[in-house]
Design an enzyme around this catalytic site. Structure first.
Site, short mmCIF file in Angstrom:
data_model
loop_
_atom_site.label_atom_id
_atom_site.label_comp_id
_atom_site.label_asym_id
_atom_site.label_seq_id
_atom_site.Cartn_x
_atom_site.Cartn_y
_atom_site.Cartn_z
NE ARG A 32 87.45 -37.78 7.42
CZ ARG A 32 86.68 -36.78 7.87
NH1 ARG A 32 87.22 -35.66 8.32
NH2 ARG A 32 85.37 -36.89 7.89
CB SER A 88 92.86 -22.51 14.25
OG SER A 88 91.79 -21.88 13.58
NE ARG A 89 91.57 -19.71 8.43
CZ ARG A 89 90.61 -19.81 7.53
NH1 ARG A 89 90.60 -19.01 6.49
NH2 ARG A 89 89.66 -20.72 7.65
CG HIS A 144 100.27 -27.18 1.42
ND1 HIS A 144 100.08 -28.29 0.63
CD2 HIS A 144 99.16 -27.11 2.21
CE1 HIS A 144 98.93 -28.87 0.94
NE2 HIS A 144 98.35 -28.16 1.88
CE LYS A 165 96.47 -34.79 -2.02
NZ LYS A 165 95.00 -34.60 -1.87
CG ASP A 199 92.38 -31.85 -3.59
OD1 ASP A 199 92.33 -32.72 -2.71
OD2 ASP A 199 92.27 -30.63 -3.36
N1 LIG Z 1 95.81 -37.30 2.44
C1 LIG Z 1 94.53 -37.22 2.13
O1 LIG Z 1 93.83 -38.21 1.98
C2 LIG Z 1 93.91 -35.86 2.00
C3 LIG Z 1 92.52 -35.76 1.98
C4 LIG Z 1 91.96 -34.49 1.95
C5 LIG Z 1 92.76 -33.38 1.86
N2 LIG Z 1 94.11 -33.52 1.84
C6 LIG Z 1 94.97 -32.33 1.73
O2 LIG Z 1 94.88 -31.60 2.94
C7 LIG Z 1 94.83 -30.21 2.68
C8 LIG Z 1 93.61 -29.64 3.40
O3 LIG Z 1 92.46 -30.23 2.86
P1 LIG Z 1 91.06 -30.32 3.70
O4 LIG Z 1 90.14 -31.10 2.85
O5 LIG Z 1 91.32 -30.73 5.09
O6 LIG Z 1 90.63 -28.78 3.67
P2 LIG Z 1 89.64 -28.05 4.66
O7 LIG Z 1 88.66 -28.99 5.26
O8 LIG Z 1 89.13 -26.87 3.93
O9 LIG Z 1 90.59 -27.57 5.86
C9 LIG Z 1 91.64 -26.67 5.66
C10 LIG Z 1 91.88 -25.90 6.95
O10 LIG Z 1 92.94 -24.97 6.70
C11 LIG Z 1 92.72 -23.79 7.47
N3 LIG Z 1 92.85 -22.60 6.63
C12 LIG Z 1 93.79 -21.65 6.75
N4 LIG Z 1 93.64 -20.71 5.81
C13 LIG Z 1 92.58 -21.06 5.09
C14 LIG Z 1 91.92 -20.46 3.98
N5 LIG Z 1 92.34 -19.32 3.43
N6 LIG Z 1 90.83 -21.07 3.48
C15 LIG Z 1 90.42 -22.25 4.01
N7 LIG Z 1 91.00 -22.85 5.07
C16 LIG Z 1 92.08 -22.26 5.61
C17 LIG Z 1 91.33 -23.90 8.07
O11 LIG Z 1 91.53 -24.13 9.46
P3 LIG Z 1 91.38 -22.89 10.46
O12 LIG Z 1 90.07 -22.25 10.14
O13 LIG Z 1 91.42 -23.53 11.77
O14 LIG Z 1 92.52 -21.97 10.22
C18 LIG Z 1 90.70 -25.10 7.40
O15 LIG Z 1 89.88 -25.81 8.28
C19 LIG Z 1 94.80 -30.04 1.17
O16 LIG Z 1 96.07 -29.62 0.72
C20 LIG Z 1 94.50 -31.41 0.62
O17 LIG Z 1 95.19 -31.74 -0.58
C21 LIG Z 1 94.69 -34.73 1.92
#
Ligand SMILES: NC(=O)c1ccc[n+]([C@@H]2O[C@H](COP(=O)([O-])OP(=O)(O)OC[C@H]3O[C@@H](n4cnc5c(N)ncnc54)[C@H](OP(=O)(O)O)[C@@H]3O)[C@@H](O)[C@H]2O)c1
Length: 348
Positions: free
Chosen positions: A37, A55-56, A98, A116, A195
């Protein structure tokens, strides 16, 4: 002040235009929900360049890069931060990663925008900002709400004293989640607080200053994370905020900042684009600023423009969201965590 002193219109937002800031080369760490997004928002609304993704796994990086039209794909965080054609790294991994991602980028001499919450507690937040300061690179938490045009209207309403003596903040953030969403997983620092709760505590400490007292109650989920938290904060001068976060139920997600002369409401979701409504304390007058932007994550680009604006001006942090404010917010979450007996997840 009487209700007659409310203006006919509210001040318009003063956010930078996309063309007035340097076009940075962004590297994105993580290929999940928010990363896609964020990239789409930058590509749709700015001249910022999304130059690389990390990415990993190489396969996941390549799939993300292909879908988003990104030139370079890296199969590790090290490779991404070492990319000489990346100026700033956006950390979009789960919370508990983070700190390590941000420190890696900072050590490589990159500016950082960290999702965040910037860290899982105030100590991590302090460590990250101190490292960035020492390295002479820019660092900011991606609390995107604070960079929305809507919030700049609020900023000006507060600055002009239109609400009188601001005494009260009410805010809630409730969204329903089911497994296997990461928010329910204690291994990745899940739970409603970090979150969703961080939005309401940020709004309260932004409007009323650091908390001088925190009282909390809440409940855990069967998966072992915080399910919901009710928080009562006291701020300087005995101003009060009443806050709630939950991942169990959908709640209005509205925000209210109330003063002795008028009340400002942010109809839900308060953390996204939306209107600003100011009503006189006696209820006789009401002024609304109508947001032209649609509700949604298309507005994430505003935080990236703030990063570019600050870097262009040679700043190491944003005056709109400095490290001291980030840490004041995380100290509230730390205290809620302590009172609710939540066990902190290990961080990498
Ligand atoms: N600003 C907003 O509106 C908003 C909304 C949602 C989330 N967020 C924040 O963004 C961050 C990520 O949230 P998300 O919802 O995008 O999470 P998500 O869909 O689970 O994505 C996180 C990504 O981090 C990578 N990663 C690396 N190590 C990981 C591990 N041990 N377990 C899982 N993923 C790992 C993965 O990418 P690879 O597989 O490619 O390494 C994964 O796709 C959070 O801190 C959350 O607070 C912000």
């Amino acid at each position: 002040m009487s209700s007659l002193s409310l203006p006919d219109t509210l001040p318009g937002p003063r956010r930078p235009s996309p063309s007035s800031v340097p076009s940075l080369r962004w590297g994105v760490l993580g290929t999940g929900w928010i990363a896609s997004r964020f990239v789409a928002s930058l590509q749709a609304s700015t001249s910022q360049q999304v130059a690389a993704v990390g990415s990993r796994t190489q396969a996941s990086a390549e799939a993300f890069a292909a879908a988003a039209g990104i030139e370079r794909a890296h199969g590790s965080a090290d490779a991404l931060v070492g990319d000489p054609d990346v100026d700033v790294v956006y950390i979009a991994t789960p919370h508990h990663l983070h700190r390590s991602g941000a420190l890696l980028a900072v050590d490589a001499g990159k500016h950082v925008l960290v999702e965040k919450p910037i860290g899982v507690n105030a100590v991590e937040a302090q460590e990250i900002s101190a490292a960035a300061l020492a390295a002479g690179v820019f660092c900011m938490e991606a609390m995107w709400t604070l960079f929305l045009p809507r919030l700049d209207v609020v900023r000006q309403v507060l600055g002009a004293g239109l609400l009188g003596d601001v005494r009260t903040v009410l805010a809630d953030h409730g969204e329903h989640f089911d497994p296997p969403h990461r928010i329910l997983d204690p291994a990745v620092a899940g739970g409603s607080l970090l979150d969703l709760g961080t939005y309401v505590t940020t709004l309260a400490t932004w409007a009323l200053g650091p908390a001088t007292r925190v009282q909390a109650s809440g409940e855990m989920t069967a998966t072992g994370v915080n399910g919901q938290a009710a928080m009562l904060l006291t701020h300087a001068g005995d101003a009060t905020s009443v806050l709630h976060s939950t991942l169990l139920t959908r709640t209005p997600t509205s925000g209210t900042i109330a003063g002795t002369e008028a009340t400002l409401t942010l109809p839900g979701p308060f953390f996204m684009p939306g209107d600003v409504v100011v009503t006189s304390a006696d209820g006789s007058r009401c002024v609304t600023w109508t947001d032209p932007e649609p509700i949604g994550h298309g507005a994430l680009f505003h935080s990236a423009l703030e990063v570019a604006r600050c870097i262009g001006e040679g700043r190491l942090e944003s005056p709109l969201h400095p490290a001291t404010s980030v840490q004041a917010n995380l100290r509230v979450l730390d205290e809620v965590t302590r009172q609710l007996g939540i066990t902190c997840s290990p961080t990498a």
